[in-house]
Scaffold this active site. Structure first.
Site, PDB file in Angstrom:
ATOM      1  N   ASP A  14       0.860  -1.190   0.000  1.00 60.82           N
ATOM      2  CA  ASP A  14       0.000   0.000   0.000  1.00 60.82           C
ATOM      3  C   ASP A  14       0.896   1.240   0.000  1.00 60.82           C
ATOM      4  O   ASP A  14       1.648   1.463   0.950  1.00 60.82           O
ATOM      5  CB  ASP A  14      -0.899  -0.013   1.239  1.00 60.82           C
ATOM      6  CG  ASP A  14      -2.011   1.014   1.164  1.00 60.82           C
ATOM      7  OD1 ASP A  14      -2.155   1.661   0.116  1.00 60.82           O
ATOM      8  OD2 ASP A  14      -2.732   1.178   2.172  1.00 60.82           O
ATOM      9  N   ASP A 108      -2.694   2.455  -6.204  1.00 64.24           N
ATOM     10  CA  ASP A 108      -1.707   2.546  -5.123  1.00 64.24           C
ATOM     11  C   ASP A 108      -1.640   1.328  -4.203  1.00 64.24           C
ATOM     12  O   ASP A 108      -0.956   1.369  -3.181  1.00 64.24           O
ATOM     13  CB  ASP A 108      -1.960   3.799  -4.279  1.00 64.24           C
ATOM     14  CG  ASP A 108      -3.334   3.807  -3.625  1.00 64.24           C
ATOM     15  OD1 ASP A 108      -4.183   3.013  -4.051  1.00 64.24           O
ATOM     16  OD2 ASP A 108      -3.541   4.607  -2.701  1.00 64.24           O
ATOM     17  N   GLU A 109      -2.326   0.249  -4.538  1.00 64.06           N
ATOM     18  CA  GLU A 109      -2.206  -0.941  -3.691  1.00 64.06           C
ATOM     19  C   GLU A 109      -2.435  -2.208  -4.498  1.00 64.06           C
ATOM     20  O   GLU A 109      -3.127  -2.203  -5.511  1.00 64.06           O
ATOM     21  CB  GLU A 109      -3.162  -0.882  -2.495  1.00 64.06           C
ATOM     22  CG  GLU A 109      -4.621  -0.857  -2.855  1.00 64.06           C
ATOM     23  CD  GLU A 109      -5.519  -0.933  -1.630  1.00 64.06           C
ATOM     24  OE1 GLU A 109      -5.208  -1.706  -0.698  1.00 64.06           O
ATOM     25  OE2 GLU A 109      -6.558  -0.239  -1.617  1.00 64.06           O
TER      26      GLU A 109
END
Length: 365
Positions: A14, A108-109
């Site tokens: 993350d 983003d993860e």
């Protein structure tokens, strides 16, 4: 918990305040300052906040007005999604050095299954450390990681030592880790469900584990079985590289509220084109079209229609949205309009594998 699940090694990566961190990277004058990506002081919603802004209570999905009230020195920055997508691809290229079993959840993860990996490294903890180091060395951005035997525990663990940290929950630690969790940490337990659980005397993972399957299904329906399994550390879901997204959407917040349906239709035609382009680019079509209307008092209304065929053309989407808009009166001025397409189907034939778990050799974490 099955033997197979004990032998899987899952990493959840993350990125730390991703959008805001990219802006601070590209514009050094923003470093160490409270910034909010998206929205504005007068309009819109915060998409991401820097850690400097979070200290004041600024969070994503918060209105720009409320964010500014909490942090008077807050700096609003317009999002640059093309830039974020480019960096996200660079991050994924680092992941692929270690495994092809990557399931992106957003820009983003992502989940990574490193049970068997390209480096031949038996330690998922060391792999996570190396991934985070490569991201920082090549992009000057920090990431946090959670490492455990399944996606559920790994995702929760990634939040423990943020920013720029990681946490490993070894197989023998999973039971105690879950027992000590606040039930609000469990996926699928939002505010409403949490309140219901509180009323039933369920506050932690340990409390949840004490409940029978019958009791949980009686009070929470189909979700009861899921809660029963998670409280025991059971999560059979695999890391799926070709996960089909559930919906695709676009929405616009307007600088001035709209009061005329003619103006609304004009905006919806533009949004229909945007949604159609995204569907075409992603090689997707869908059957359920949803119109989202946010009024000036911030109340939200949705109207949906499901067709018998899969569609992705702008004209077809707009014709449905037009009917949805005109089907009922607009009783207030409108600050936001959005269109989402769900019940999706890929335009390329695919044969997704069944959700099974295969046992691997037990190795150190």
């Amino acid at each position: 918990m099955t033997d197979a699940s004990l032998h899987r090694k899952i990493i959840h990566i993350d990125m730390d305040a991703f959008y805001a961190s990219v802006e601070q990277l590209d514009f050094p004058e923003l470093k160490h300052k409270p910034i909010a990506v998206g929205g504005s002081e007068q309009r819109g919603v915060v998409a991401a906040a820097s850690y400097e802004a979070r200290k004041f209570g600024v969070r994503s999905a918060m209105s720009g007005v409320q964010a500014k009230r909490l942090c008077p020195s807050l700096i609003f920055v317009k999002p640059r999604f093309d830039r974020y997508k480019t960096i996200s691809k660079n991050i994924q290229s680092i992941f692929y050095q270690f495994t092809d079993l990557i399931e992106p959840l957003s820009l983003d993860e992502a989940y990574l299954d490193v049970t068997e990996n390209k480096k031949g490294n038996p330690s998922a903890t060391l792999i996570a450390t190396e991934i985070r180091k490569q991201i920082f060395d090549s992009l000057q951005l920090t990431a946090s990681a959670g490492i455990s035997i399944n996606k559920f525990v790994a995702k929760i663990a990634s939040d423990y030592n943020k920013p720029n940290g990681q946490k490993t929950v070894n197989p023998e630690e999973v039971a105690l880790f879950i027992e000590n969790l606040d039930i609000r940490k469990f996926h699928g337990i939002g505010k409403v469900t949490a309140e219901r659980m509180y009323q039933l005397g369920v506050f932690t993972g340990k409390d949840l584990k004490r409940q029978s399957l019958t009791f949980l299904e009686e009070h929470f329906g189909k979700s009861g079985k899921r809660f029963f399994e998670l409280s025991r550390g059971i999560d059979y879901s695999e890391v799926k590289p070709n996960r089909l997204r559930k919906s695709l959407a676009a929405e616009h917040t307007f600088s001035q509220n709209l009061t005329s349906e003619i103006f609304m239709l004009d905006k919806l035609k533009s949004i229909s084109n945007e949604v159609s382009q995204r569907l075409t680019k992603s090689k997707l079509s869908g059957r359920t079209i949803t119109l989202k209307i946010k009024y000036s008092d911030f109340t939200v209304q949705t109207r949906s229609k499901t067709t018998t065929e899969f569609i992705n053309s702008a004209s077809h989407i707009f014709s449905i949205v037009e009917d949805l808009l005109l089907a009922d009166d607009i009783n207030n001025s409108v600050r936001l309009l959005g269109i989402s397409v769900s019940n999706l189907n890929t335009l390329i034939t695919s044969n997704p594998t069944d959700e099974t778990v295969s046992a691997q050799l037990s190795l150190e974490f």
